[in-house]
Design a protein around this motif. Structure first.
Motif, PDB file in Angstrom:
ATOM      1  N   ASP A 185       8.630  12.386  -4.601  1.00 33.36           N
ATOM      2  CA  ASP A 185       7.725  13.130  -3.712  1.00 33.36           C
ATOM      3  C   ASP A 185       7.592  12.422  -2.361  1.00 33.36           C
ATOM      4  N   TYR A 186       7.060  11.227  -2.362  1.00 29.66           N
ATOM      5  CA  TYR A 186       6.968  10.424  -1.141  1.00 29.66           C
ATOM      6  C   TYR A 186       6.517   9.014  -1.512  1.00 29.66           C
ATOM      7  N   MET A 187       6.808   8.086  -0.605  1.00 26.64           N
ATOM      8  CA  MET A 187       6.325   6.719  -0.741  1.00 26.64           C
ATOM      9  C   MET A 187       5.319   6.453   0.367  1.00 26.64           C
ATOM     10  N   HIS A 188       5.511   5.420   1.165  1.00 25.38           N
ATOM     11  CA  HIS A 188       4.526   5.112   2.195  1.00 25.38           C
ATOM     12  C   HIS A 188       4.516   6.177   3.297  1.00 25.38           C
ATOM     13  N   LEU A 189       3.298   6.573   3.698  1.00 25.27           N
ATOM     14  CA  LEU A 189       3.154   7.556   4.770  1.00 25.27           C
ATOM     15  C   LEU A 189       2.504   6.958   6.010  1.00 25.27           C
ATOM     16  N   LEU A 190       1.337   6.345   5.825  1.00 21.33           N
ATOM     17  CA  LEU A 190       0.590   5.831   6.962  1.00 21.33           C
ATOM     18  C   LEU A 190      -0.393   4.785   6.434  1.00 21.33           C
ATOM     19  N   VAL A 191      -1.025   4.059   7.335  1.00 28.09           N
ATOM     20  CA  VAL A 191      -1.966   3.024   6.897  1.00 28.09           C
ATOM     21  C   VAL A 191      -3.076   3.633   6.053  1.00 28.09           C
ATOM     22  N   TYR A 192      -3.745   2.764   5.304  1.00 27.28           N
ATOM     23  CA  TYR A 192      -4.758   3.162   4.336  1.00 27.28           C
ATOM     24  C   TYR A 192      -5.800   4.122   4.935  1.00 27.28           C
ATOM     25  N   GLY A 193      -6.094   5.146   4.158  1.00 27.08           N
ATOM     26  CA  GLY A 193      -7.248   5.986   4.439  1.00 27.08           C
ATOM     27  C   GLY A 193      -7.050   7.131   5.414  1.00 27.08           C
ATOM     28  N   GLU A 194      -5.845   7.296   5.955  1.00 22.36           N
ATOM     29  CA  GLU A 194      -5.634   8.334   6.966  1.00 22.36           C
ATOM     30  C   GLU A 194      -5.099   9.638   6.375  1.00 22.36           C
ATOM     31  N   MET A 195      -4.353   9.538   5.290  1.00 16.78           N
ATOM     32  CA  MET A 195      -3.750  10.717   4.665  1.00 16.78           C
ATOM     33  C   MET A 195      -4.385  10.994   3.304  1.00 16.78           C
ATOM     34  N   ILE A 196      -4.422  12.254   2.915  1.00 16.11           N
ATOM     35  CA  ILE A 196      -4.839  12.614   1.562  1.00 16.11           C
ATOM     36  C   ILE A 196      -3.612  12.461   0.668  1.00 16.11           C
ATOM     37  N   GLU A 197      -3.545  11.338  -0.022  1.00 17.54           N
ATOM     38  CA  GLU A 197      -2.418  11.070  -0.916  1.00 17.54           C
ATOM     39  C   GLU A 197      -2.867  11.335  -2.350  1.00 17.54           C
ATOM     40  N   THR A 198      -2.254  12.294  -2.985  1.00 11.39           N
ATOM     41  CA  THR A 198      -2.727  12.778  -4.281  1.00 11.39           C
ATOM     42  C   THR A 198      -2.893  11.680  -5.328  1.00 11.39           C
ATOM     43  N   PRO A 199      -1.917  10.779  -5.525  1.00 14.23           N
ATOM     44  CA  PRO A 199      -2.103   9.749  -6.560  1.00 14.23           C
ATOM     45  C   PRO A 199      -3.332   8.875  -6.295  1.00 14.23           C
ATOM     46  N   GLU A 200      -3.559   8.541  -5.036  1.00 12.72           N
ATOM     47  CA  GLU A 200      -4.703   7.703  -4.680  1.00 12.72           C
ATOM     48  C   GLU A 200      -6.011   8.427  -4.975  1.00 12.72           C
ATOM     49  N   VAL A 201      -6.112   9.670  -4.568  1.00 17.18           N
ATOM     50  CA  VAL A 201      -7.332  10.444  -4.795  1.00 17.18           C
ATOM     51  C   VAL A 201      -7.584  10.633  -6.292  1.00 17.18           C
ATOM     52  N   THR A 261      -5.788  -1.915   5.892  1.00 19.39           N
ATOM     53  CA  THR A 261      -4.619  -2.450   5.198  1.00 19.39           C
ATOM     54  C   THR A 261      -3.493  -1.431   5.350  1.00 19.39           C
ATOM     55  N   THR A 262      -2.270  -1.908   5.454  1.00 19.94           N
ATOM     56  CA  THR A 262      -1.136  -0.991   5.586  1.00 19.94           C
ATOM     57  C   THR A 262      -0.775  -0.348   4.259  1.00 19.94           C
ATOM     58  N   PHE A 263      -0.610  -1.160   3.223  1.00 20.61           N
ATOM     59  CA  PHE A 263      -0.057  -0.653   1.963  1.00 20.61           C
ATOM     60  C   PHE A 263      -1.087  -0.442   0.858  1.00 20.61           C
ATOM     61  N   GLY A 264      -2.356  -0.772   1.102  1.00 22.29           N
ATOM     62  CA  GLY A 264      -3.363  -0.575   0.066  1.00 22.29           C
ATOM     63  C   GLY A 264      -3.405   0.869  -0.408  1.00 22.29           C
ATOM     64  N   GLY A 265      -3.504   1.073  -1.719  1.00 20.86           N
ATOM     65  CA  GLY A 265      -3.508   2.434  -2.257  1.00 20.86           C
ATOM     66  C   GLY A 265      -2.161   3.102  -2.187  1.00 20.86           C
ATOM     67  N   HIS A 266      -1.088   2.298  -2.205  1.00 23.00           N
ATOM     68  CA  HIS A 266       0.265   2.860  -2.123  1.00 23.00           C
ATOM     69  C   HIS A 266       0.454   3.935  -3.182  1.00 23.00           C
ATOM     70  N   PRO A 267       0.994   5.097  -2.811  1.00 19.64           N
ATOM     71  CA  PRO A 267       1.061   6.220  -3.760  1.00 19.64           C
ATOM     72  C   PRO A 267       1.840   5.914  -5.036  1.00 19.64           C
ATOM     73  N   VAL A 268       2.913   5.129  -4.941  1.00 16.75           N
ATOM     74  CA  VAL A 268       3.680   4.808  -6.149  1.00 16.75           C
ATOM     75  C   VAL A 268       2.859   3.904  -7.064  1.00 16.75           C
ATOM     76  N   CYS A 269       2.167   2.926  -6.473  1.00 21.49           N
ATOM     77  CA  CYS A 269       1.334   2.029  -7.271  1.00 21.49           C
ATOM     78  C   CYS A 269       0.176   2.782  -7.924  1.00 21.49           C
ATOM     79  N   CYS A 270      -0.438   3.692  -7.174  1.00 16.95           N
ATOM     80  CA  CYS A 270      -1.543   4.473  -7.737  1.00 16.95           C
ATOM     81  C   CYS A 270      -1.070   5.411  -8.836  1.00 16.95           C
TER      82      CYS A 270
END
Length: 397
Positions: A68-84, A278-287
């Motif tokens: 689907d996707y990996m890194h998009l933007l720094v923490y907190g700017e995008m609605i990333e489904t795995p993180e939410v 943080t740049t990579f905090g809440g990375h979608p693959v990790c979440c």
């Protein structure tokens, strides 16, 4: 150069004698090296792989998210489904006041963020921690680490940090209206699995409430079922103002978090804006990996078996050279007279295909913290091996 020589030459070393195993495959509780030798893992990457190495559902979730996707933007700017989704799952299984999650890359970064949050929210500077505590190795976390041997080489560290005695009622008098926060491990793991009394933990919570200091409980090592409940603090019937998460949070991927009430967390949004980034905090693959692992933990009955497995370890770990066995779920310290005995046990077990370790502040103690999925048969094999190695060690005169 062979791989070991390349490893020693080009990978920064933090020990004069690294383990140096070349592991090529890991699954469940088993590691396999480049020569085909298998090892039963008794430390789970230091309490990381609670649902085992490469659980199929975790691997599947990672692969799906990679497509689907990996890194998009720094923490907190995008609605990333795995993180939410993961934040929602976590807060659904935490007390109501712990409802806002800040994902980081590691447990140490969670510590750093929580320290900033407490100072910002309370407008105070004094931070209290405890002797023999471990919260990470970065500058701020090192400042609150509870052992001068590890701190001394890096001074000056953060000012206005006070270290108290853990599980000592008298020490609580030092918590005042000048205190921003008190940071404590729910169980002091690196001390050799030291569990405080319920009375002390209750008194600590009450003292923080009375003085307006935030109580930060570090569940980085003991969370996600390690002590037999999802969170270690459940066993004390207290609720922290901030909880620190890491290690097993990512299901084997790098992920940390600190969780607080939204009313506390929102101070990061202004004065200054981007109060913590943080740049990579809440990375979608990790979440995605962490959420899959958390669901496995909750849905596959793993938690229900932890205390029975712990009891089997306790029952079998009996030998004249064992001074004490301290158990809190599947976090276990086996204490010997001194480190030399423990080192012989670690080395002897490794030769026999059992991977174990020692504790940072208790080198005389053998660390047992396997994947929570370890079977009774594997427990019996591990303990029998430990006892066999002990039988081969000369008794001290």
């Amino acid at each position: 150069m062979n791989k070991r020589e390349l490893f020693l030459q080009h990978v920064a070393q933090t020990s004069p004698a690294p383990l140096g195993l070349e592991i090529v495959k890991a699954s469940g509780t088993t590691l396999r090296d480049a020569n085909g030798k298998k090892y039963l893992d008794l430390i789970a990457g230091i309490s990381v792989c609670n649902v085992g190495h490469c659980h199929p559902k975790v691997v599947k979730a990672i692969k799906k998210q990679l497509n689907d996707y990996m890194h998009l933007l720094v923490y907190g700017e995008m609605i990333e489904t795995p993180e939410v989704q993961y934040a929602k799952w976590l807060t659904d299984h935490l007390p109501a006041s712990l409802n806002s999650v800040y994902f980081t890359n590691s447990g140490a970064e969670a510590t750093e963020g929580a320290m900033k949050l407490a100072k910002r929210f309370t407008n105070r500077t004094r931070i209290i921690a405890f002797n023999k505590s471990y919260h990470g190795s970065t500058q701020g976390a090192l400042s609150i680490m509870g052992d001068e041997y590890w701190r001394n080489a890096y001074r000056p560290l953060l000012p206005d940090v006070l270290h108290l005695e853990y599980d000592d009622p008298a020490s609580l008098a030092e918590i005042t209206t000048q205190t921003a926060c008190v940071i404590a491990e729910t169980v002091q793991a690196e001390r050799g699995v030291y569990t405080p009394s319920a009375q002390w933990m209750t008194a600590l919570r009450q003292k923080c409430t009375e003085t307006g200091a935030l109580l930060i409980l570090d569940e980085i090592q003991v969370g996600f079922g390690r002590t037999g409940t999802i969170w270690g603090f459940e066993q004390f019937n207290v609720v922290p103002d901030i909880v620190l998460l890491g290690k097993a949070l990512g299901g084997g991927m790098p992920l940390g978090a600190f969780v607080a009430d939204k009313n506390i967390m929102q101070v990061f949004t202004e004065k200054p804006v981007l109060g913590h980034i943080t740049t990579f905090g809440g990375h979608p693959v990790c979440c995605a990996a962490g959420l899959a692992a958390f669901k496995v933990l909750l849905k596959e009955g793993i938690l229900d078996q932890v205390n029975n497995k712990a009891a089997l370890f306790r029952e079998m770990l009996q030998h004249p050279l064992i001074k004490a066995v301290r158990v809190n779920g599947l976090l276990i310290a086996v204490e010997f007279e001194h480190f030399d005995i423990n080192k012989q046990v670690i080395d002897g077990c490794l030769q026999k295909g059992i991977l174990s370790d020692w504790f940072l502040f208790a080198p005389e103690c053998l660390r047992i913290a396997p994947p929570l999925t370890i079977s009774p048969k594997e427990i019996k094999k591990a303990v029998k091996t430990i006892l066999q190695v002990l039988d081969g060690i000369s008794q001290p005169k």
